[in-house]
Design a protein around this motif. Structure first.
Motif, PDB file in Angstrom:
ATOM      1  N   CYS A  89      29.055 -29.669 -20.446  1.00 57.16           N
ATOM      2  CA  CYS A  89      29.113 -30.496 -21.657  1.00 57.16           C
ATOM      3  C   CYS A  89      30.372 -30.172 -22.448  1.00 57.16           C
ATOM      4  N   PRO A  90      31.243 -31.141 -22.688  1.00 53.86           N
ATOM      5  CA  PRO A  90      32.519 -30.862 -23.368  1.00 53.86           C
ATOM      6  C   PRO A  90      32.379 -30.488 -24.835  1.00 53.86           C
ATOM      7  N   ALA A  91      31.195 -30.666 -25.417  1.00 55.10           N
ATOM      8  CA  ALA A  91      30.991 -30.289 -26.819  1.00 55.10           C
ATOM      9  C   ALA A  91      30.649 -28.820 -26.978  1.00 55.10           C
ATOM     10  N   VAL A  92      30.463 -28.101 -25.872  1.00 58.98           N
ATOM     11  CA  VAL A  92      29.998 -26.714 -25.908  1.00 58.98           C
ATOM     12  C   VAL A  92      31.145 -25.765 -25.591  1.00 58.98           C
ATOM     13  N   GLY A  93      31.302 -24.748 -26.420  1.00 59.41           N
ATOM     14  CA  GLY A  93      32.357 -23.776 -26.206  1.00 59.41           C
ATOM     15  C   GLY A  93      31.888 -22.414 -25.778  1.00 59.41           C
ATOM     16  N   ASP A  94      30.614 -22.100 -26.019  1.00 57.90           N
ATOM     17  CA  ASP A  94      30.098 -20.766 -25.718  1.00 57.90           C
ATOM     18  C   ASP A  94      28.622 -20.901 -25.369  1.00 57.90           C
ATOM     19  N   ILE A  95      28.204 -20.236 -24.307  1.00 61.22           N
ATOM     20  CA  ILE A  95      26.804 -20.252 -23.896  1.00 61.22           C
ATOM     21  C   ILE A  95      26.306 -18.816 -23.864  1.00 61.22           C
ATOM     22  N   VAL A  96      25.261 -18.544 -24.622  1.00 60.77           N
ATOM     23  CA  VAL A  96      24.672 -17.217 -24.695  1.00 60.77           C
ATOM     24  C   VAL A  96      23.246 -17.297 -24.158  1.00 60.77           C
ATOM     25  N   VAL A  97      22.969 -16.582 -23.090  1.00 57.72           N
ATOM     26  CA  VAL A  97      21.616 -16.528 -22.545  1.00 57.72           C
ATOM     27  C   VAL A  97      21.004 -15.195 -22.958  1.00 57.72           C
ATOM     28  N   VAL A  98      19.891 -15.268 -23.656  1.00 58.72           N
ATOM     29  CA  VAL A  98      19.184 -14.065 -24.105  1.00 58.72           C
ATOM     30  C   VAL A  98      18.127 -13.731 -23.062  1.00 58.72           C
ATOM     31  N   THR A  99      18.311 -12.625 -22.365  1.00 58.22           N
ATOM     32  CA  THR A  99      17.377 -12.295 -21.290  1.00 58.22           C
ATOM     33  C   THR A  99      17.389 -10.803 -21.001  1.00 58.22           C
ATOM     34  N   ASP A 100      16.249 -10.306 -20.561  1.00 57.85           N
ATOM     35  CA  ASP A 100      16.140  -8.939 -20.066  1.00 57.85           C
ATOM     36  C   ASP A 100      15.913  -8.917 -18.558  1.00 57.85           C
TER      37      ASP A 100
END
Length: 217
Positions: free
Chosen positions: A57-68
């Protein structure tokens, strides 16, 4: 993600430990010997298709996945996301707040991890609508409801303050907290997968490659 145009939104995706994720899908996925290996693979496939769509998606600059979960972390890192541990370990809403804080300042959105029919253009459209509402001072927080109209698949905060209220009846809870419900224009964004029936409905929209490879759709 090098060389791509600058993008505005940070997106936080929560990913539970595989052992406790998507338990309502187990009647579909558990193997006869009870190992549940097929279940873990399906949960990872749902996550992979969701993160891949967000990445595109061109509107997104950073993706953070919260996971253990180490397998989930390895998967999304390979797709271009970054991960943070669920240090609060106090449930979904605390995990999302934690992830949003690591994203820094600027607009932030939370997206469910089980959207195998999500299209990048759908996410871009929803985020653009959220941005327009914020610019018009019509609401700093917006959300999209799930296909049933009671849950939430996207919560967007133009000011960076998510204030999430995920859980049973989250659509009403988000609305009561002041978030604006976005119109139901994006079917893939609304179709999260909790049950075998949900997965069949997502298949009618067109599954992403990881989930489709497992289901044959």
């Amino acid at each position: 993600m090098e060389g791509r145009p600058e993008r505005r939104w940070s997106v936080v995706v929560p990913a539970k430990r595989l052992a406790v994720a998507k338990t309502r899908l187990r009647p579909l996925t558990d193997r006869p010997d009870g190992t549940g290996g097929g279940h873990d693979e399906l949960v990872l496939a749902l996550l992979a298709d969701t993160v891949a769509a967000i990445t595109a998606c061109p509107a997104v600059g950073d993706i953070v996945v919260v996971t253990d979960d180490p397998r989930a972390a390895a998967l999304v890192t390979g797709l271009g996301a970054r991960t943070v541990a669920d240090e609060p370990d106090r449930g979904l809403n605390a995990a999302l707040v934690h992830g949003a804080r690591t994203a820094g300042t600027g607009p932030v959105a939370a997206v469910s991890s089980d959207l195998p029919a999500l299209r990048p253009a759908e996410l871009a459209g929803a985020l653009a609508e959220a941005g327009r509402l914020a610019a018009a001072a019509g609401g700093d927080r917006c959300f999209t409801a799930d296909a049933a109209g009671t849950g939430t698949t996207l919560l967007a905060a133009a000011t960076g303050d998510l204030d999430p209220h995920f859980g049973p009846g989250s659509a009403a809870a988000h609305e009561a907290s002041g978030a604006v419900r976005l119109p139901a224009r994006w079917p893939g964004l609304a179709r999260d997968v909790d049950t075998p029936a949900d997965l069949r409905a997502a298949a009618l929209l067109g599954l992403g490659p990881a989930t489709g490879a497992l289901t044959g759709d």
